[in-house]
Write an enzyme that holds these catalytic residues in place. Structure first.
Site, PDB file in Angstrom:
ATOM      1  N   ASN A  20       0.762  -1.265   0.025  1.00 27.35           N
ATOM      2  CA  ASN A  20      -0.168  -0.112   0.226  1.00 27.35           C
ATOM      3  C   ASN A  20       0.927   1.102   0.108  1.00 27.35           C
ATOM      4  O   ASN A  20       0.671   2.020   0.701  1.00 27.35           O
ATOM      5  CB  ASN A  20      -0.881   0.100   1.148  1.00 27.35           C
ATOM      6  CG  ASN A  20      -0.483  -0.222   2.458  1.00 27.35           C
ATOM      7  OD1 ASN A  20       0.753  -0.625   2.630  1.00 27.35           O
ATOM      8  ND2 ASN A  20      -1.088   0.124   3.764  1.00 27.35           N
ATOM      9  N   ASP A  28       3.592  -4.984  11.927  1.00 29.93           N
ATOM     10  CA  ASP A  28       2.555  -4.216  11.434  1.00 29.93           C
ATOM     11  C   ASP A  28       3.075  -2.894  11.604  1.00 29.93           C
ATOM     12  O   ASP A  28       2.362  -1.906  11.556  1.00 29.93           O
ATOM     13  CB  ASP A  28       1.122  -4.469  11.633  1.00 29.93           C
ATOM     14  CG  ASP A  28       0.102  -3.863  10.782  1.00 29.93           C
ATOM     15  OD1 ASP A  28       0.535  -3.327   9.736  1.00 29.93           O
ATOM     16  OD2 ASP A  28      -0.844  -3.704  11.204  1.00 29.93           O
ATOM     17  N   HIS A  37       3.164   6.911  10.984  1.00 27.20           N
ATOM     18  CA  HIS A  37       2.277   8.100  10.684  1.00 27.20           C
ATOM     19  C   HIS A  37       3.083   9.204  11.629  1.00 27.20           C
ATOM     20  O   HIS A  37       3.296   9.001  12.766  1.00 27.20           O
ATOM     21  CB  HIS A  37       0.768   8.040  10.838  1.00 27.20           C
ATOM     22  CG  HIS A  37       0.367   7.093  10.067  1.00 27.20           C
ATOM     23  ND1 HIS A  37      -0.091   7.082   8.741  1.00 27.20           N
ATOM     24  CD2 HIS A  37      -0.343   5.564  10.409  1.00 27.20           C
ATOM     25  CE1 HIS A  37      -0.931   5.912   8.388  1.00 27.20           C
ATOM     26  NE2 HIS A  37      -1.045   5.149   9.416  1.00 27.20           N
TER      27      HIS A  37
HETATM   28  O1  DOR Z   1      -3.311   0.147  11.291  1.00 23.71           O
HETATM   29  C1  DOR Z   1      -2.792  -0.172  10.267  1.00 23.71           C
HETATM   30  N1  DOR Z   1      -2.100   0.700   9.574  1.00 23.71           N
HETATM   31  N2  DOR Z   1      -3.401  -1.336   9.710  1.00 23.71           N
HETATM   32  C2  DOR Z   1      -3.104  -1.786   8.590  1.00 23.71           C
HETATM   33  O2  DOR Z   1      -3.439  -2.900   7.936  1.00 23.71           O
HETATM   34  C3  DOR Z   1      -2.482  -0.932   7.554  1.00 23.71           C
HETATM   35  C4  DOR Z   1      -1.411   0.057   8.264  1.00 23.71           C
HETATM   36  C5  DOR Z   1      -0.792   1.263   7.503  1.00 23.71           C
HETATM   37  O3  DOR Z   1      -0.666   1.030   6.381  1.00 23.71           O
HETATM   38  O4  DOR Z   1      -1.144   2.522   7.816  1.00 23.71           O
END
Ligand code: DOR
Length: 445
Positions: A94, A300, A304
């Protein structure tokens, strides 16, 4: 670079035992465990009192490169890995652009070659119409499906599309399991203004369980390998306890160490998908891990910036960074007696290597790559935002005192972290996958 490095007198976590011995590195590989006394070496590392583990393989990170590099990039993310004892990572699709074609995958690999301090691999993302790409991809651990929307607009929840992906591809599949219609129905039932506490009501147990069951059903009917990402509920751990040769699962540090009671303290810093659940779920996830229903741990890592996280819920983004702290969090649990260093090597190195058919990694054994981490189990210090190497510059565990820290990391026999400093050299290599091996249950434990 020294040709031969001798790590002398460490307590070494080997595949079948923990032994006080030495390890000789040559040509980027483990040349010998317990080498002949007085073996010639260009560098001798006295590891008395320290523990040597196989480097951590983190099979779920989001390094935002290309496209969202104000949050993280492959260089900063991989340096954070080195400091955290993570010697290999598998990164999610992503990014911007999304990694959904063979060409985008090749470009990411080429970019990583010039940027990464640790070893790297990249999933190819499924969309509603990229079957041909999914069938042609080779240099990848597998296919990622967002069976539940999260950062990056990659939702695939149409049944026909999912059936086709499971029926017509052969790479292992992994998925984010949160059921989209459940999430929407839950959100519709809540009154504004929403708060962070609503995150676990919207992305609730039912959402996670429904999607996990759906993925398992697809995998079983199509005879397709399937790995459940970030399991968050007791019920999923219960479902996964019924061992199936095609199915594996993982749990993340945030679901093991945090729960809904942390929202008051952390606010949107504790917002992630799947959401945090209850203390009972946490306990069940630990049990699931220890009893083998869940085979591995992964971060994971989803950075941010603090400014982005500071926006009031629900506009705040989901995700927390963790590659620097996952190993210390777990070493601290070893010190507390909750698990052993051998558990950690199985959950964080050998397990992911077996699930993703990674060649030459995950163990300290002759011939294996010298991806190693030396840890000091007596070292005690607090996690501090200002010390984080992730570009996002924060950790949900800021202020938490942990005992047990990595002190040195080797990638392919080269030191990438020592004395508190991390190299900037792109020492990492592309991870090689041999999917003919057949995954976790087909290989020896
Ligand atoms: O909390 C999350 N953030 N879960 C995910 O599956 C994607 C991820 C993100 O890419 O920010």
């Amino acid at each position: 670079m020294p040709q031969r490095t001798l790590i002398r007198d460490a307590t070494v976590v080997l595949p079948r035992e923990v032994a006080r011995t030495s390890v000789l590195i040559e040509g980027g590989r483990v040349a010998a465990v317990d080498p002949a006394p007085h073996s010639r070496a260009d560098e001798v590392v006295d590891a008395t009192g320290l523990f040597l583990l196989p480097g951590v393989i983190d099979d779920q990170v989001h390094f935002r490169d290309p496209g969202l590099t104000h949050k993280e990039d492959l260089h900063t993310g991989s340096r954070a890995c080195a400091a955290g004892g993570v010697t290999s990572f598998l990164e999610m699709p992503n990014t911007v652009p999304q990694t959904i074609t063979v060409d985008a995958l090749a470009r990411k690999l080429e970019h990583a070659r010039r940027r990464c301090v640790v070893n790297y691999g990249f999933y190819i993302g499924a969309t509603t119409d990229n079957l041909t790409e999914l069938r042609q991809a080779t240099r990848t651990p597998g296919i990622k499906i967002f069976m539940g929307s999260s950062t990056g607009n990659m939702l695939v929840d149409d049944q026909e599309c999912l059936e086709a992906i499971f029926a017509e591809t052969s790479l292992p599949i992994t998925a984010h399991c949160e059921d989209e219609s459940t999430v929407h129905a839950n959100a519709a039932g809540l009154e504004a203004p929403l708060t962070i506490h609503d995150h676990s009501r919207i992305r609730d147990h039912r959402a996670a369980i429904t999607a996990t069951l759906r993925g398992i059903d697809l995998a079983r009917r199509h005879g397709h390998r399937f790995h459940v990402l970030h399991v968050s509920t007791a019920e999923e751990a219960g479902i996964l306890a019924e061992r199936h040769d095609l199915i594996t699962a993982e749990v993340c540090p945030h679901h093991l160490f945090l729960d809904v009671s942390d929202y008051g303290r952390l606010g949107t810093l504790a917002q992630m998908n799947p959401s945090l659940k209850t203390p009972e779920d946490r306990a069940a996830l630990w049990r699931g891990l220890k009893e083998g229903a869940i085979q591995i741990i992964a971060t994971d890592h989803a950075p941010h910036t603090l400014e982005e996280k500071d926006v009031p819920y629900p506009a705040s983004p989901s995700g927390v960074p963790a590659v620097e702290v996952m190993l210390p969090l777990m070493l601290n649990e070893v010190n507390r007696g909750r698990c052993t260093l051998q558990d950690l090597a199985a959950w964080m190195s050998d397990g992911p290597a077996r699930i993703w058919d990674i060649v030459g990694k995950g163990r300290i054994e002759e011939g294996y790559d010298a991806d190693l981490v030396l840890v000091d189990m007596e070292r005690e210090r607090a996690v501090r935002n200002e010390e984080q190497l992730t570009k996002s510059g924060w950790s949900p565990w800021h202020g938490t005192v942990l005992k047990g820290w990595p002190v040195r990391t080797w990638v392919g026999g080269r030191t990438v972290f020592a004395g508190g400093r991390v190299t900037r050299e792109p020492v990492g290599r592309e991870i090689v996958f041999d999917h003919a091996r057949g995954g976790y249950w087909a290989t020896r434990g």
